[in-house]
Design a protein around this motif. Structure first.
Motif, PDB file in Angstrom:
ATOM      1  N   ASN A  38     -26.003  21.790   4.732  1.00  0.00           N
ATOM      2  CA  ASN A  38     -27.184  20.986   4.383  1.00  0.00           C
ATOM      3  C   ASN A  38     -26.807  19.908   3.377  1.00  0.00           C
ATOM      4  N   HIS A  68     -28.546  17.887   0.474  1.00  0.00           N
ATOM      5  CA  HIS A  68     -29.743  17.923  -0.379  1.00  0.00           C
ATOM      6  C   HIS A  68     -29.709  16.752  -1.353  1.00  0.00           C
ATOM      7  N   LEU A 120     -27.887  19.984  -7.389  1.00  0.00           N
ATOM      8  CA  LEU A 120     -28.391  21.347  -7.570  1.00  0.00           C
ATOM      9  C   LEU A 120     -27.663  22.043  -8.722  1.00  0.00           C
ATOM     10  N   ARG A 169     -34.758  21.731  -6.619  1.00  0.00           N
ATOM     11  CA  ARG A 169     -34.824  22.410  -5.330  1.00  0.00           C
ATOM     12  C   ARG A 169     -36.162  22.085  -4.673  1.00  0.00           C
ATOM     13  N   TRP A 170     -36.206  22.285  -3.359  1.00  0.00           N
ATOM     14  CA  TRP A 170     -37.402  22.189  -2.526  1.00  0.00           C
ATOM     15  C   TRP A 170     -37.672  20.778  -2.022  1.00  0.00           C
ATOM     16  N   ASP A 214     -32.766  26.154  -0.540  1.00  0.00           N
ATOM     17  CA  ASP A 214     -32.067  25.429  -1.609  1.00  0.00           C
ATOM     18  C   ASP A 214     -31.415  26.329  -2.647  1.00  0.00           C
TER      19      ASP A 214
END
Length: 332
Positions: free
Chosen positions: A139, A141, A145, A149-150, A177
């Motif tokens: 993934n 993102h 991180l 998150r989300w 996440d």
């Protein structure tokens, strides 16, 4: 995956439903180290006033991949690799909960992908689908991180006035996440930059970084690293109320954070005599801003904060105008 598994090129199934995914798909399709064997995106949806069905931008791009894969990747396109075979747009993807999900999983397994690569797909992918990847589901993102998150990482870094951000390439599991990280790419967020600038950088610089990271992970040059859950922060889905400001009460700091976060869409706005006034452009003097960040954008006499270099607004149904034209036409 066996210990000695080391193919000449890795088979990729690409999951995305957003424009940000386009350059990542292009980069994978044009890299001879990979073979894009399938694309998964969301189904056609009604849009505009006529509510005509419009295909997802990723679906449009995937059609180009089919047409050019033989030339750019050097990998032959088999006769059965039609649009319907190559591009899947399932509404249900869990094989344990629907017949459509079972069919989706079956078609995915037939492709024997080494990696599933996911960026802004828009659906939670169940573990039994993630497990289909021979090596790993990956993934991309839009934050460093474990922060943010989300659902809305790119907007949230601006809403919170972060000085830097970037992307995290991670290995996926069933939890959202919290997956192990593989590598990160960081960039500074300069004072006058907006979410558009960050997204443009992602499009221009980071697809190559993703490709290199996947290759290194497949070759066991890099490994997944656990996140520090004690440092985790979370961001939820952005609600419509987030775009509304009060220029007479909200601080210049909070307004500027929102302006930068929502610069692309839908843009921040305030209400004046029942009409929506969109902030099209807001440029600030950095030095003055730090002195005035707690004052409103406009005062009760309709004067603009001294830190404001440029302010352009668009009243509902009108063309954009500068602050003097707005003041003379609307704030008398």
């Amino acid at each position: 995956m066996t210990i000695n598994y080391d193919p000449d090129h890795y088979k990729i199934v690409f999951f995305s439903s957003a424009p940000i995914g386009v350059p990542f798909l292009e980069a994978l399709a044009n890299d001879k180290r990979f073979e894009v064997v399938g694309v998964v995106t969301q189904c056609d949806k009604p849009q505009w006033r006529g509510m005509e069905l419009c295909e997802n931008i990723i679906k449009t791009e995937a059609k180009k991949v089919i047409a050019t894969l033989n030339e750019t990747n050097g990998v032959a396109i088999h006769n059965n690799k039609t649009i319907d075979n190559f591009i899947q747009t399932p509404t249900k993807i869990n094989p344990e909960k629907s017949e459509e999900g079972k069919e989706f999983a079956k078609r995915l397994e037939e492709k024997q992908p080494d990696f599933l690569v996911v960026i802004a797909y828009g659906k939670i992918i169940p573990e039994n689908i993630l497990d289909i990847a021979k090596i790993a589901p990956i993934n991309v993102h839009g934050s460093i991180l474990p922060k943010y998150r989300w659902a809305s990482p790119i907007q949230s870094v601006f809403l919170n006035g972060e000085k830097s951000s970037g992307i995290t390439i991670m290995k996926m599991d069933k939890w959202m996440d919290t997956w192990d990280m593989i590598d990160i790419k960081q960039t500074k967020l300069h004072f006058n930059r907006t979410c558009k600038d960050l997204i443009d950088r992602m499009k221009q610089k980071w697809p190559e970084f993703l490709n290199e990271t996947i290759r290194k992970f497949g070759k066991k040059i890099v490994w997944n690293i656990k996140q520090d859950d004690t440092k985790a922060t979370y961001c939820s889905k952005i609600e419509k109320e987030s775009w509304l400001i009060n220029p007479y009460e909200d601080s210049l700091e909070s307004i500027y954070h929102k302006y930068r976060a929502f610069y692309l869409r839908p843009k921040i706005y305030f209400m004046h005599e029942g009409k929506r006034i969109i902030i099209e452009e807001l440029n600030l003097n950095k030095t003055s801003y730090h002195q005035e960040k707690n004052v409103p954008l406009l005062d009760t006499e309709h004067s603009t904060a001294k830190a404001v270099k440029t302010l352009k607004v668009k009243p509902e149904g009108k063309k954009p105008m500068d602050r003097e034209s707005f003041k003379n036409g609307y704030l008398k």
